[in-house]
Motif scaffolding. Structure first.
Motif, PDB file in Angstrom:
ATOM      1  N   THR A 176     109.845  20.938  38.572  1.00  0.00           N
ATOM      2  CA  THR A 176     109.710  21.240  39.996  1.00  0.00           C
ATOM      3  C   THR A 176     110.931  20.779  40.773  1.00  0.00           C
ATOM      4  O   THR A 176     111.455  21.495  41.639  1.00  0.00           O
ATOM      5  CB  THR A 176     108.440  20.572  40.561  1.00  0.00           C
ATOM      6  N   ARG A 177     111.426  19.596  40.451  1.00  0.00           N
ATOM      7  CA  ARG A 177     112.600  19.056  41.135  1.00  0.00           C
ATOM      8  C   ARG A 177     113.841  19.913  40.863  1.00  0.00           C
ATOM      9  O   ARG A 177     114.631  20.191  41.783  1.00  0.00           O
ATOM     10  CB  ARG A 177     112.839  17.613  40.687  1.00  0.00           C
ATOM     11  N   ARG A 180     113.517  23.119  42.946  1.00  0.00           N
ATOM     12  CA  ARG A 180     113.724  22.884  44.380  1.00  0.00           C
ATOM     13  C   ARG A 180     115.200  22.627  44.675  1.00  0.00           C
ATOM     14  O   ARG A 180     115.754  23.172  45.626  1.00  0.00           O
ATOM     15  CB  ARG A 180     112.880  21.698  44.843  1.00  0.00           C
ATOM     16  N   ASP A 181     115.830  21.793  43.853  1.00  0.00           N
ATOM     17  CA  ASP A 181     117.238  21.459  44.093  1.00  0.00           C
ATOM     18  C   ASP A 181     118.137  22.685  43.980  1.00  0.00           C
ATOM     19  O   ASP A 181     119.171  22.772  44.653  1.00  0.00           O
ATOM     20  CB  ASP A 181     117.705  20.383  43.103  1.00  0.00           C
ATOM     21  N   ALA A 184     116.678  25.479  47.117  1.00  0.00           N
ATOM     22  CA  ALA A 184     116.765  25.111  48.540  1.00  0.00           C
ATOM     23  C   ALA A 184     118.119  25.451  49.169  1.00  0.00           C
ATOM     24  O   ALA A 184     118.162  26.037  50.258  1.00  0.00           O
ATOM     25  CB  ALA A 184     116.434  23.632  48.722  1.00  0.00           C
ATOM     26  N   THR A 189     112.287  28.281  48.932  1.00  0.00           N
ATOM     27  CA  THR A 189     111.304  27.230  49.201  1.00  0.00           C
ATOM     28  C   THR A 189     110.375  27.096  48.001  1.00  0.00           C
ATOM     29  O   THR A 189     109.902  28.106  47.460  1.00  0.00           O
ATOM     30  CB  THR A 189     110.462  27.572  50.452  1.00  0.00           C
ATOM     31  N   VAL A 190     110.110  25.862  47.581  1.00  0.00           N
ATOM     32  CA  VAL A 190     109.160  25.594  46.507  1.00  0.00           C
ATOM     33  C   VAL A 190     107.912  24.962  47.113  1.00  0.00           C
ATOM     34  O   VAL A 190     107.992  23.938  47.784  1.00  0.00           O
ATOM     35  CB  VAL A 190     109.767  24.673  45.430  1.00  0.00           C
ATOM     36  N   GLU A 192     104.446  23.228  46.298  1.00  0.00           N
ATOM     37  CA  GLU A 192     103.724  22.557  45.222  1.00  0.00           C
ATOM     38  C   GLU A 192     102.222  22.634  45.443  1.00  0.00           C
ATOM     39  O   GLU A 192     101.724  22.245  46.510  1.00  0.00           O
ATOM     40  CB  GLU A 192     104.149  21.092  45.129  1.00  0.00           C
TER      41      GLU A 192
END
Length: 376
Positions: A176-177, A180-181, A184, A189-190, A192
């Motif tokens: 997930t990180r 997003r990184d 973004a 947009t992520v 969760e």
């Protein structure tokens, strides 16, 4: 149990270790029972076994047969650590295998502490060890590499509002990180969505509310992944949403068996070139015969693991320290290209940089066929 390669089977409690003392032994960590992803484990083991057979057909290790000593990790880090201890005590020259990242991390830490060289086949978590080590090497691409390629695929397909249905795990949180990184700064947009708090029906409501255009399955297989796919496919409000599975759940035949047409058009990562060379083609044919189905990329990872270790043991002998020192000098023709290891920024182990990476899905018109959607 252990046995010569053409006799290796998943361990059974009623069998004892057998060896005549003349073989060179490699310890293999493989998830063969649940809650491990046993289908992936079966493919990984098939590749490991086939490569040992080929090594022995080619004369073994300086005339000594190569032997695989298999231990089932069942996706349990503690069980894996106990297996590493046992295999080290049995005198294995090196450690191979493992599919689950969290399990591989525990095994790598223990192997490093014991001075046992470990070539990890399939786990992708970037931080495979907490501190840099000379003893551990890896064939699979680091998660940050593969999942950035997947994020580029999402952007190229026009997805800017990406929902992730996630369960608690270091691996899923890391994924997930990474997404997003990468998304973004490019306008993505992520969102969760915690699957501890949502059932598949409630998840569908969240997807509608958030106007997500893509849903990524960062959850276990077959459940809850299969139930989520069924619910989303049946919700008319979500007819246009793309379902994705970067961790590769749709790679295996059981996915298509469980979901049929619903399991198609779900892009995932796999680590194969667009076309296999002569070695890969030959090995693929043999793996298909051994598995009685199309081999996954995980089976090729297993084969390449033993191919590398056999080359190292022939060139440098069976001393564990010499094996650990040999990673920088490896140059082995694997099933998916030339394998060499290097130090990669942010990666604490010797890394093959990089395995071929594809984003593929199952063709809705023919779910048994894969379509390559993106490569990196």
């Amino acid at each position: 149990m252990s046995g010569m390669v053409n006799q290796v089977r998943p361990p059974r409690g009623d069998e004892e270790e057998r060896t005549d003392g003349s073989s060179v032994r490699i310890g293999a960590l493989v998830p063969l029972t649940r809650p491990g992803w046993a289908e992936a484990g079966r493919h990984l083991l098939a590749g490991l076994e086939l490569a040992v057979r080929d090594a022995n057909d080619g004369g073994g290790i300086a005339g000594r047969p190569l032997e695989l000593v298999v231990r089932d990790t069942a996706a349990d880090p503690q069980r894996a650590v106990a297996a590493v201890d046992e295999l080290a005590g049995l005198g294995v020259a090196a450690l191979a295998g493992e599919y689950h990242s969290v399990v591989a991390r525990a095994a790598a830490a223990r192997a490093d502490a014991l001075g046992l060289p470990f070539l990890c086949s399939s786990a992708v978590l970037d931080a495979l060890t907490e501190q840099p080590t000379e003893r551990v090497a890896r064939l699979a691409p680091a998660q940050s590499h593969g999942w950035r390629i997947y994020a580029d695929f999402l952007l190229g397909a026009g997805h800017r509002r990406v929902a992730v249905a996630a369960e608690p795990s270091v691996y899923w949180a890391s994924g997930t990180r990474i997404l997003r990184d990468h998304l973004a700064p490019r306008g993505g947009t992520v969102i969760e969505l915690d699957m501890r708090a949502l059932d598949p029906g409630a998840l569908c409501e969240e997807l509608v509310d958030h106007r997500a255009t893509a849903l990524l399955l960062l959850v276990g297989n077959p459940e809850p992944a299969v139930s989520i796919v069924r619910s989303v496919r049946r919700d008319e409000r979500l007819a246009e949403i793309m379902i994705g599975a970067p961790a590769g759940q749709p790679e295996f035949a059981a996915w298509a068996t469980s979901l049929g047409g619903d399991g198609a058009a779900i892009p995932f990562l796999r680590y194969l070139p667009e076309r296999l060379g002569p070695l890969g083609t030959r090995v693929g044919t043999a793996l298909r015969e051994r598995l009685a189905e199309a081999p996954s990329f995980v089976a090729f990872e297993g084969y390449d693991t033993v191919a590398v270790l056999a080359d190292v043991l022939r060139s440098h002998g069976v001393d564990r320290a010499r094996t650990a020192e040999s990673w920088p000098s490896v140059a082995v023709e694997g099933t998916r290209g030339q394998i060499q290891f290097s130090r990669t920024p942010g990666i604490s182990v010797w890394q093959w940089a990089w395995t071929p990476v594809q984003v593929v899905d199952r063709d809705p018109a023919e779910p048994g066929r894969f379509r390559i959607l993106h490569a990196g």
